[in-house]
Design a protein around this motif. Structure first.
Motif, short mmCIF file in Angstrom:
data_model
loop_
_atom_site.label_atom_id
_atom_site.label_comp_id
_atom_site.label_asym_id
_atom_site.label_seq_id
_atom_site.Cartn_x
_atom_site.Cartn_y
_atom_site.Cartn_z
N LYS A 27 86.23 -23.61 9.01
CA LYS A 27 86.45 -24.95 9.55
C LYS A 27 86.24 -25.00 11.06
O LYS A 27 86.30 -26.07 11.66
CB LYS A 27 87.86 -25.43 9.22
CG LYS A 27 88.10 -25.75 7.76
CD LYS A 27 87.18 -26.85 7.25
CE LYS A 27 87.41 -28.16 7.98
NZ LYS A 27 86.50 -29.23 7.47
N GLY A 28 86.02 -23.84 11.68
CA GLY A 28 85.83 -23.81 13.12
C GLY A 28 87.13 -23.81 13.89
O GLY A 28 87.14 -24.02 15.11
N ILE A 182 84.61 -18.87 -1.26
CA ILE A 182 85.82 -18.97 -0.45
C ILE A 182 86.33 -20.41 -0.44
O ILE A 182 87.53 -20.67 -0.51
CB ILE A 182 85.54 -18.50 0.99
CG1 ILE A 182 85.19 -17.01 1.02
CG2 ILE A 182 86.73 -18.79 1.90
CD1 ILE A 182 86.29 -16.09 0.54
N LYS A 183 85.41 -21.36 -0.39
CA LYS A 183 85.81 -22.76 -0.34
C LYS A 183 86.33 -23.27 -1.68
O LYS A 183 87.18 -24.16 -1.72
CB LYS A 183 84.61 -23.62 0.10
CG LYS A 183 84.18 -23.41 1.54
CD LYS A 183 82.98 -24.29 1.89
CE LYS A 183 82.58 -24.12 3.35
NZ LYS A 183 81.42 -24.99 3.71
N ILE A 206 81.72 -27.97 -6.95
CA ILE A 206 81.12 -28.86 -5.95
C ILE A 206 82.18 -29.79 -5.36
O ILE A 206 82.21 -30.02 -4.14
CB ILE A 206 79.97 -29.67 -6.57
CG1 ILE A 206 78.83 -28.73 -6.99
CG2 ILE A 206 79.46 -30.72 -5.58
CD1 ILE A 206 78.26 -27.89 -5.87
N ASP A 207 83.06 -30.31 -6.20
CA ASP A 207 84.13 -31.19 -5.70
C ASP A 207 85.04 -30.43 -4.73
O ASP A 207 85.46 -30.98 -3.70
CB ASP A 207 84.96 -31.72 -6.87
CG ASP A 207 84.22 -32.77 -7.69
OD1 ASP A 207 83.19 -33.28 -7.20
OD2 ASP A 207 84.66 -33.06 -8.82
N SER A 214 85.48 -31.81 3.91
CA SER A 214 85.96 -33.10 4.40
C SER A 214 87.37 -33.04 4.97
O SER A 214 87.68 -33.68 5.98
CB SER A 214 85.94 -34.14 3.27
OG SER A 214 84.63 -34.36 2.81
N ASN A 215 88.21 -32.22 4.32
CA ASN A 215 89.64 -32.27 4.64
C ASN A 215 90.21 -31.02 5.29
O ASN A 215 91.33 -31.02 5.76
CB ASN A 215 90.44 -32.56 3.36
CG ASN A 215 90.01 -33.84 2.71
OD1 ASN A 215 89.75 -34.83 3.39
ND2 ASN A 215 89.91 -33.84 1.38
#
Length: 217
Positions: A27-28, A182-183, A206-207, A214-215
């Motif tokens: 996420k940086g 990981i995501k 994918i969701d 996004s979150n």
């Protein structure tokens, strides 16, 4: 995976702690603290190096002949191309010559992500990294560590082997597969996932990736 001697095993840390940090890094929010030791695998494996605007200290130390405009990255970013032999041009006598001001890309790169996903970093051109990937050993102080690692590996295996189940484009390269895993690993923490149709699992992945992007983690 071949057997390794005790001397060649490298501690990767508790898995769940690493996973949380990696998700924040994606996420940086922070960089990774990788116990590289003497390994320079990522510096000798043909990677191009992204330079962000905030990497101005590193850019000032890199000869302009090695820097080109980055393609596929954010506007204003530049790329340092690897030499023909795969070495980073800033590698000097086997060590990074700009280590104290190395770019954020270098700080973020963590080959433990491949060990987490249970895949190699690539082919023969990534042989040095692959060796280190096979040496990493995560620890599992809690049952959660084991379950989450199994879920990440299951996600990576599905993404790699069930590409036809997806209706959108998914990564084919090792890094992309590992990042997706990981995501989206939480999909495989759900016991009900094993009973679902592959297309349904693909949609859930994918969701999960979209929700992460996004979150946040």
């Amino acid at each position: 995976m071949s057997q390794l001697s005790a001397e060649s095993i490298v501690a990767a840390g508790p898995f769940s702690d690493w996973l949380r940090k990696m998700r924040r890094s994606l996420k940086g929010d922070e960089g990774m603290d990788v116990p590289c030791g003497d390994c320079v695998g990522c510096c000798v494996s043909g990677y191009s190096l992204q330079l962000r605007p905030e990497d101005h200290k590193a850019a000032a130390r890199i000869p302009a002949t090695f820097i080109v405009r980055a393609e596929g990255f954010a506007k204003g970013n530049l790329t340092v191309r690897a030499l023909e032999n795969g070495l980073c041009p800033m590698l000097d006598d086997g060590k990074c010559s700009i280590y104290s001001v190395r770019p954020q890309t270098c700080l973020d790169y963590d080959c433990r992500i491949f060990a987490a996903a249970g895949i190699d970093a690539g082919g023969e051109d990534k042989a040095v990294i692959n060796k280190r990937v096979r040496e990493w050993r995560f620890s599992y102080p809690e049952r959660t560590d084991e379950l989450e690692h199994a879920a990440v590996r299951a996600a990576a295996t599905f993404i790699r082997d069930r590409r036809d189940s997806f209706t959108v484009r998914v990564p084919a390269g090792s890094m992309g597969i590992a990042v997706f895993a990981i995501k989206a690993y939480e999909v495989f923490l759900d016991p009900a996932t094993s009973a679902k149709q592959e297309a349904e699992v693909a949609r859930a992945i994918i969701d999960a990736v979209r929700a992460f992007d996004s979150n946040g983690a």
